[in-house]
Design an enzyme around this catalytic site. Structure first.
Site: not given
Length: 215
Positions: A16, A135
């Site tokens: 990412c 996360d």
């Protein structure tokens, strides 16, 4: 942690926060399944829709482009979708389920894990999500380079898990063995500096995931 259905399957890998052609090429060459573009302007990894469209043109078939948003206005998402061939949307803010699914694209909903967050209840609020991305809880959004306590992940989540948060080539194999997520997502853990990836780190990260898959 997760269901046994994911225990012997290939862990999908997303790199990412890509901003450069060389980094897209490095991720593809190393075997990434998906690459992510950040459409959150405060992020050092932010790219404009025009820039993301240029980078996405380098992707071969079957490598997915994912767009990351944080509490976006609908017009922002629609403007990106008009220019960038995103296959999956990734929401990291306080978006409701209806806000996430209004664009008629598969989506991931991020959960910022902390001890007082009921992940089963959280996931249940997004039944249409393709997966829940786990996360670390940090100030701000994304790319904090912090891990979280993987023992906080409950068994029996209805959706698949995408594991994120502080992963790198040194810890991702252990993470895959312990959590057995459907996918892993990395940004800062394969960087030379914010927004600039390191091809050797990308290769080491993907090799570590594949090693854990083979255990």
């Amino acid at each position: 942690m997760t269901s046994a259905t994911h225990a012997r399957t290939k862990t999908r890998i997303k790199i990412c926060g890509l901003t450069r052609e060389a980094d897209v090429d490095a991720a593809v060459a190393a075997g990434a399944d998906a690459i992510g573009f950040v459409f959150y302007p405060p992020s050092p990894r932010y790219v404009t829709p025009e820039r993301a469209a240029e980078l996405a043109r380098r992707l071969p078939p079957f490598v997915a482009a994912v767009g990351l948003f944080v509490n976006p206005e609908p017009a922002q998402v629609e403007a990106v979708l008009a220019k960038v061939p995103l296959e999956v949307l990734q929401f990291h803010g306080d978006e409701t389920e209806s806000q996430c699914r209004r664009y008629l694209r598969p989506y991931l909903k991020a959960a910022r894990v902390r001890p007082d967050l009921d992940l089963v209840q959280y996931a249940a609020a997004y039944p249409s999500a393709r997966a829940i991305l786990l996360d670390a809880f940090v100030d701000g959004y994304g790319g904090g380079g912090k891990t979280f306590d993987w023992s906080l992940i409950p068994a029996g989540l209805a959706q698949s898990i995408v594991l994120s948060g502080g992963l790198d080539g040194d810890n991702v194999a252990e993470a895959v063995r312990r959590v057995r997520p459907a996918a892993v997502d990395v940004s800062s853990g394969v960087e030379a500096s914010k927004g600039i990836k390191d091809a050797a780190k990308i290769r080491a990260f993907i090799a570590a995931v594949r090693s854990a898959d083979n255990d």
